[in-house]
Motif scaffolding. Structure first.
Motif: not given
Length: 308
Positions: A79-86, A112-115
Motif C-alpha cells: 500500500s501507500t501511506l497514503v496516496t495523494g488523491n490530487t 488515500i488522503g486529500a493531499g
C-alpha cells in the motif's frame, strides 16, 4: 484486510548509488515479510518531505515501486501511506491499484488522503486548490473508485470529476480494502466512517484516546458499528544499539518512540494498543537501510498485535 503491523518506508536516502537503491528497498520489504509484518507501505510523493530531507533527495514513484515489490514478496500486503488523491485522476488510480492487486495476487490496499504538500503541487504542475476543495475531490474520487473496485461501471458527474460507464478489468478480488489516512476529525474521520475499511490516525500518541472517541462519534452519526472500521497509527521508531542514527527531525516529537527494542515495544503497547488502536505502522528513517533493524522491531511488536 487487517493491518496490525506495518512497515512504512519513508525515505530512500541510503547513501548508495542509484543502482543499489531499489535493491535496498526490496531487501527491507523481504525482511519485513520474514519478520512477521503484514503490510509494507511507501509514501506517495515525488519530492522528499520536510523533516526527512531535502526536496531533491531520492523519491521513487509509489505504484511503480509497489508493483516491483509485488514480484519480490509472497504474502505481505502492499500500500501507500497514503496516496495523494490530487496526483491522479480517480479512474487511473482505480486501475493502478487494481493492477497492483492482480500482480500481487490479492495483496493491494488503497491508502488515500486529500493531499497536502504544496511545494510538490506547485513545482510539478498539480492543482493544489483550497483545503475544502481537496476534500471535495477526495469524496468524489471515492464515489468513483469504490464502484470500479467492485466491478461496477460507474457514470459520475460531479464538481471535479466525471466518468461514463467506467470499466475496470481485470480484477483479482471483488473488493480492495480502502484505508484513509489523516488527523482531521471533521473531514477525514467522516469520510473514513462512510467509505473506508481502515483509518490510519496521524496524531501525537497522547491524542489517540480523544481521536478514537471522535471516530466512534462519526461512526454513530451514520449508524456504523465502529468495530467494523479498523484503526492504526504511524510512529517513528529510533532504536538504541543499532548504530548511530542520523539526525532527522521527524524522529522528534509526539509521534516518535525511542529506546531499546524492549522499551519501544512496551511504550507502544501501553500508549497505543492499550488505548484501543488496533495496529501500528512504524517507520525507521534515522536508520536508513540497516539490515536487522526491521527484524528486531517486528519480532518485538508481532506478539503484541497478533500479526504474523
Amino acid at each position: 484486510m487487517t493491518i496490525r503491523l506495518g512497515l512504512q518506508i519513508p525515505n530512500f536516502s541510503y547513501g548508495t548509488p542509484v543502482a543499489e537503491l531499489f535493491p535496498a528497498v526490496k531487501a527491507q520489504a523481504q525482511e519485513a515479510e520474514s519478520a512477521g509484518f503484514d503490510t509494507v507501505l511507501l509514501m506517495d510523493h515525488f519530492y522528499q518531505l520536510p523533516g526527512l530531507g531535502e526536496p531533491d533527495e531520492p523519491m521513487l514513484e509509489a505504484y511503480t515501486a509497489l508493483g516491483a515489490l509485488a514480484t519480490a514478496t509472497e504474502r505481505i500486503q502492499l500500500s501507500t501511506l497514503v496516496t495523494g488523491n490530487t496526483y491522479r485522476n480517480p479512474t487511473l488510480l482505480a486501475k493502478e491499484v487494481t493492477t497492483l492487486d492482480v500482480v500481487s495476487a490479492g495483496r493491494a490496499i488503497l491508502g488515500i488522503g486529500a493531499g497536502w504538500f504544496e511545494l510538490e503541487h506547485r513545482q510539478l504542475g498539480f492543482d493544489f486548490d483550497t483545503f475544502t476543495e481537496r476534500f471535495e475531490k477526495l469524496e468524489e474520487a471515492l464515489q468513483i473508485i469504490l464502484p470500479m473496485f467492485h466491478g461496477e461501471r460507474p457514470s459520475f458527474s460531479g464538481k471535479w470529476y466525471r466518468t461514463e460507464n467506467a470499466v475496470n478489468e481485470p480484477r483479482y478480488r471483488d473488493h480492495i480494502p480502502v484505508m484513509l489516512g489523516g488527523s482531521g476529525e471533521k473531514k477525514t474521520f467522516r469520510l473514513a466512517a462512510r467509505y473506508a475499511d481502515h483509518l490510519n490516525i496521524i496524531a501525537d500518541i497522547d491524542d489517540l484516546p480523544a481521536k478514537l472517541d471522535v471516530l466512534r462519534q462519526r461512526c454513530a452519526e451514520i449508524d456504523r458499528d465502529p468495530a467494523t472500521l479498523e484503526t492504526s497509527c504511524l510512529l517513528t521508531v529510533v532504536l538504541d544499539g543499532y548504530g548511530a542514527p542520523s539526525d532527522i527531525g521527524e524522529a522528534q516529537g509526539g509521534r516518535a518512540v525511542t529506546g531499546t527494542v524492549e522499551q519501544v515495544a512496551e511504550e507502544i503497547k501501553r500508549r497505543v494498543l492499550d488505548a484501543g488502536v488496533d495496529g501500528v505502522i512504524v517507520n525507521l528513517p534515522t536508520h536508513g537501510y540497516t539490515p536487522g533493524v526491521v527484524t528486531a522491531v517486528g519480532e518485538a511488536l508481532r506478539p503484541l498485535v497478533g500479526a504474523g
